[in-house]
Enzyme design. Structure first.
Site, short mmCIF file in Angstrom:
data_model
loop_
_atom_site.label_atom_id
_atom_site.label_comp_id
_atom_site.label_asym_id
_atom_site.label_seq_id
_atom_site.Cartn_x
_atom_site.Cartn_y
_atom_site.Cartn_z
N ASP A 127 6.75 -1.70 0.66
CA ASP A 127 5.94 -1.02 -0.35
C ASP A 127 6.37 0.44 -0.44
O ASP A 127 6.94 1.01 0.50
CB ASP A 127 4.45 -1.13 -0.03
CG ASP A 127 4.06 -0.41 1.25
OD1 ASP A 127 4.79 -0.54 2.25
OD2 ASP A 127 3.01 0.28 1.28
N GLU A 191 2.30 -0.49 4.21
CA GLU A 191 2.41 0.57 5.20
C GLU A 191 1.95 1.90 4.63
O GLU A 191 1.43 2.76 5.36
CB GLU A 191 3.87 0.67 5.68
CG GLU A 191 4.08 1.59 6.89
CD GLU A 191 4.42 3.03 6.51
OE1 GLU A 191 4.55 3.87 7.42
OE2 GLU A 191 4.55 3.32 5.29
#
Length: 502
Positions: A127, A191
């Site tokens: 991400d 994350e």
């Protein structure tokens, strides 16, 4: 001249925070491992073209995490399909199990041939933070290549690591590699917010009784050209992380019409509070014994008078600290940092808002705790009209071992020597950022954060900023590093038992 040298010293020394020693690592010296047949990390022209095209394709998938409640789930799902497409050998090999965890994260279990060897874990996340197009030379999700450089959000944080891990494994498998030591690859999907994917993977491994020899995640890097008059590259392996706290400050007042405003409004009170926080930084925490030791060991790398200053930090601490504060990076290393990141108040130009809110992100120095920083913050604000709400927080992470018995650390040092022979200074440090690896402290005492690429001053500004990019050569070297690290990990040497220390 002396003042300039002290400035140089401060920049060098403070990049190396809270680490036990500086070492010119000799790596592992297992005779059996050295005799073992190895697959050379040499890639054909076709393979090099394929690996850069795979990275460019990954950058084009906008796997954006906006907040813990909002992300581009369509892109996250698409990315899962993409890695199936570009790494067919990884997903079809009989001794590799692939699981999708928490809907979008991925866990690969690679079964080694020797069950007596304790497994390890390699981590990354796919991400990315949002990337408005303003200020970019190219569209941030174009994956465009110019003059040997690939542009786009995620080229440095952290899709390059995701793709390098799978790419290295794919190339090893094509060459008929079978690992002796089992290992896992964890790819997180959030994350940049809550890390729920990593948390679930950690819980899953724990439920299966897994204990890890070590973990490698993002964090450290090779410093290049950061220090004036200091041309030697330094490999920084992070053995810990600063803590973090997201604190919301809130002021509640009576709403009203802007034509007859009160003496103070919720916005004014809150603005004064956060201004006091910005104007009153947290105290410097400089004089730790490990830092003093490192400064003294670095002294030999500098000419007079810097070597004298480094050899006597107890005498020059006030002067060094003053220079350290002038640079945001070095300032972040010597104290808990305070960053105002969100301010919310008001809905209409002629309405006095009843509520004003501000969120402050603290990155907590290893010498402090969440509770200590919270109390200091309340004392600085010193206004009982301001309410404090801790949204999330955790203390600084434990320090992983970095001695000659620390398998993970020594494997990284050995691989640095092999892939970057020009780097002969390796230092364990504390990361000023946070990673998904913090959720795995129950599985190992050896958590290491290292990013096998050169980082220059301008690169720091690109991470979470504009014009994020990586050179094709740097990415190929990153793949090579993982390619060699996986083979190096097949050593028979086992780590000794360590206790975490703070």
């Amino acid at each position: 001249m002396a003042q300039r040298c002290v400035c140089v010293l401060a920049l060098v020394a403070m990049l190396l925070l809270v680490f036990p020693t500086v070492s010119i690592s000799m790596g592992l010296r297992s005779e059996e491992h050295q005799r073992a047949s190895r697959i050379p990390s040499q890639f054909s022209k076709e393979e090099r073209v394929a690996m850069k095209e795979a990275l460019k394709g990954a950058i084009q998938i906008p796997t954006v995490t906006f907040s813990s409640e909002k992300s581009n789930t369509t892109a996250l799902a698409e990315f899962g399909k993409y890695i199936h497409k570009v790494f067919p050998t990884v997903v079809s090999t009989s001794f590799i199990q692939h699981e999708v965890v928490e809907e979008y994260s991925h866990l690969f279990t690679i079964q080694g041939s020797d069950p007596s060897l304790q497994p390890y874990l390699l981590m990354a996340h796919f991400d990315v933070v949002p990337a408005p197009e303003e200020g970019w030379e190219v569209p941030p999700f174009s994956g465009l290549e110019r003059d040997g450089v690939i542009y786009g959000r995620g080229t440095l944080d952290d899709k390059n690591s995701v793709m390098a891990l799978l790419q290295a494994l794919e190339l090893l498998l094509i060459r008929k590699y079978i690992p002796r030591r089992s290992f896992f690859i964890s790819l997180g999907h959030d994350e940049e917010s809550s890390g729920t994917g990593a948390q679930r993977i950690s819980a899953l491994l724990q439920s299966r009784g897994v204990q890890l020899a070590f973990i490698v995640d993002e964090g450290g890097f090779i410093l290049d050209d950061f220090i004036p008059n200091f041309k030697k590259p330094i490999a920084l392996i992070a053995v810990s992380e600063k803590g973090s706290m997201n604190l919301m400050l809130q002021v509640n007042m009576t709403s009203g019409h802007s034509s007859a405003p009160p003496k103070e409004t919720s916005i004014g009170i809150l603005a004064a509070a956060v201004s006091r926080l910005e104007q009153t930084p947290m105290p410097i925490i400089f004089g730790s014994g490990t830092l003093v030791t490192v400064l003294q060991q670095l002294a030999n790398e500098f000419p007079f008078p810097v070597n004298i200053i480094l050899s006597n930090p107890w005498l020059f601490e006030p002067l060094i600290s003053r220079f350290m504060e002038r640079n945001p990076l070095t300032n972040a290393i010597i104290r808990t940092t305070t960053a105002l990141t969100i301010f919310k108040a008001g809905v209409k130009f002629n309405v006095i808002p009843p509520v004003a809110q501000a969120t402050v992100n603290f990155r907590i120095h290893p010498g402090q705790t969440v509770q200590e920083v919270l109390e200091l913050t309340k004392n600085i604000v010193a206004d009982n009209r301001v309410q404090f709400h801790v949204l999330s927080a955790f203390d600084p992470l434990p320090v992983s071992p970095s001695d000659d018995k620390a398998l993970g650390y020594q494997l990284l040092c050995q691989t640095v020597q092999s892939v970057f022979p020009e780097v002969n200074i390796t230092a364990p440090v504390t990361s000023i950022g946070n990673t998904d690896s913090r959720f795995f402290t129950n599985l190992t005492t050896g958590i290491y954060r290292f990013y096998p690429i050169y980082i220059q001053p301008e690169d720091f500004k690109r991470i979470h900023g504009v014009n994020e990019k990586i050179s094709v050569q740097a990415y190929e070297t990153q793949v090579k590093f993982i390619f060699e690290l996986i083979q190096n990990a097949d050593t028979d040497q086992e780590p000794v038992s360590h206790l975490h220390k703070l």
